[in-house]
Design a protein around this motif. Sequence first.
Motif, mmCIF file in Angstrom:
data_model
loop_
_atom_site.group_PDB
_atom_site.id
_atom_site.type_symbol
_atom_site.label_atom_id
_atom_site.label_comp_id
_atom_site.label_asym_id
_atom_site.label_seq_id
_atom_site.Cartn_x
_atom_site.Cartn_y
_atom_site.Cartn_z
ATOM 1 N N ALA A 99 10.481 -24.475 16.428
ATOM 2 C CA ALA A 99 9.636 -24.286 17.605
ATOM 3 C C ALA A 99 10.372 -24.604 18.913
ATOM 4 C CB ALA A 99 8.365 -25.126 17.473
ATOM 5 N N GLY A 103 2.178 -19.630 14.256
ATOM 6 C CA GLY A 103 2.889 -20.834 13.845
ATOM 7 C C GLY A 103 3.019 -20.883 12.332
ATOM 8 N N LEU A 119 2.745 -26.861 10.872
ATOM 9 C CA LEU A 119 2.740 -28.132 11.578
ATOM 10 C C LEU A 119 3.243 -29.199 10.616
ATOM 11 C CD1 LEU A 119 -0.754 -28.168 13.380
ATOM 12 C CD2 LEU A 119 1.463 -27.632 14.402
ATOM 13 N N ARG A 145 0.116 -34.102 14.780
ATOM 14 C CA ARG A 145 0.288 -32.648 14.888
ATOM 15 C C ARG A 145 1.616 -32.385 15.585
ATOM 16 N NH1 ARG A 145 -4.296 -29.429 14.152
ATOM 17 N NH2 ARG A 145 -3.415 -27.714 15.361
ATOM 18 N N ALA A 161 4.262 -29.193 16.070
ATOM 19 C CA ALA A 161 4.670 -27.807 15.829
ATOM 20 C C ALA A 161 6.080 -27.811 15.265
ATOM 21 C CB ALA A 161 4.618 -27.004 17.126
ATOM 22 N N VAL A 200 8.021 -21.525 13.800
ATOM 23 C CA VAL A 200 7.198 -20.428 14.305
ATOM 24 C C VAL A 200 7.777 -19.105 13.829
ATOM 25 C CG1 VAL A 200 6.446 -21.704 16.348
ATOM 26 C CG2 VAL A 200 8.504 -20.264 16.481
ATOM 27 N N PRO A 257 -0.680 -20.759 17.841
ATOM 28 C CA PRO A 257 0.261 -21.431 18.744
ATOM 29 C C PRO A 257 -0.485 -22.212 19.820
ATOM 30 C CG PRO A 257 0.910 -19.150 18.377
ATOM 31 C CD PRO A 257 -0.463 -19.299 17.796
ATOM 32 N N ASP A 258 -0.032 -23.416 20.092
ATOM 33 C CA ASP A 258 -0.716 -24.302 21.021
ATOM 34 C C ASP A 258 0.212 -24.649 22.178
ATOM 35 O OD1 ASP A 258 -2.130 -26.249 22.342
ATOM 36 O OD2 ASP A 258 -2.680 -27.371 20.538
ATOM 37 N N GLN A 274 1.507 -28.141 22.451
ATOM 38 C CA GLN A 274 2.662 -28.485 21.639
ATOM 39 C C GLN A 274 3.962 -28.087 22.362
ATOM 40 O OE1 GLN A 274 3.080 -29.897 18.519
ATOM 41 N NE2 GLN A 274 0.924 -30.473 18.460
ATOM 42 N N PHE A 289 4.530 -19.883 23.709
ATOM 43 C CA PHE A 289 3.489 -20.026 22.686
ATOM 44 C C PHE A 289 2.289 -19.193 23.120
ATOM 45 C CE2 PHE A 289 4.541 -24.057 20.112
ATOM 46 C CZ PHE A 289 5.902 -23.875 20.280
#
Length: 390
Positions: free
Chosen positions: A63, A85, A88, A216, A218, A221, A309-310, A313, A341
């Motif tokens: 990531a 993603g 995690l 959490r 990431a 990806v 995707p966040d 993160q 993301f």
Amino acid sequence: MTESRKLRIGFIPLVDAAALIVAVDKGFTAEEGLNVELVREVSWSNVRDKLNIGLFDAAHLLAPVAIASSLGLGHVKVPIITAFGLGLNGNAITVSPELFNALKDAADGDLADPMVSARALARVVMNRKARGEEPLTFGMTFPYSTHNYQLRFWMAAGGVDPDQDVRLIVLPPPYMVESLANKHVDAFCVGAPWNSVAVDLGIGRILHFVSEILERAAEKVLAVRARWAEDNPDMFHKLVRAHGRAAAFVEDEHNHHEVARLLSAPGRIAVEPEVIRRTLDGRLKISPDGTYRSSDRYLMVGRKGAARPDPAQAAWLYAQMVRWGQALMSAEGLAEAKAAFRPDLYDKIIGGSPDLPPSEPADRVGAFTGPAFDPDNIVAHLDGWKIRRR
């Protein structure tokens, strides 16, 4: 009908490539009309470079590398995006028996507590310095890697400066075990299955799941060049859709036996299925004596919003780049990091919600210690740390 042009996708032999491998080997990509060749690589630099110059259409990618590439850090600037993603968490910190015993002797409390172990590490480091011994050496997979940042975060929490007090060296994931066996490193942080392989060989002990340090994080990806996604929208959407199906398949515990078999094949991860099954079940042997530890957070492939995707993160990863001197702090840099993301594309292709389950941390990271984290104000977070590069 399958697309005539073959898509080449690079990956590293790790369990968090599960959705990618299952998407192809279970035929989900073919059912979307895609002709995909998976290419096994050894190092993250190979994967990054081949993605950036177009030898790969997509990649199983760290990531932070997607962010670093988009910002032009450590290499040429090539905007990379992810709409999916692959996982995690999934990493662990494994130490040699000698280091584990030293930490145990120095610990004031339960070593399963990351603050206790971090402070114990600080005492071990101090004692080694006092005796004139060489610094401890820790292996991690890439400068722009979660492994690097997770090790640093943990060490610094206990008072260890990762750039002054220990050595951090880059090793490809499949070489970690051999390096520990040859005593080239005292410990490493890597993804599954390589921690378990070291334990099974009797040469390592899992000290922490990284999910004990960050709830959490990431990890990997499904990455593509932004330009490629723009030029091939239909192909891109099909690829993401196939991964959505694959992640759901992986997360169904009734499929874990089959998934472990697929991932264990030659040309994929090529280790015993039982080792991979432990990762999928979140129940890992942490010591050669047969001690097990379980966590429902060890590796999350699709559950609890893991595949969406966040940008929070991305902000946390950018904050680590700034903290450790890899990037200068700027509002523009933070915005570019977040832009790599793409939850909007995930929602368009698969459908999703920005809301996480109530069990998930409010700041969307859940670090075990440290100043409050606000993805829109990482300067305040960084100012709270004593150990950092300026």
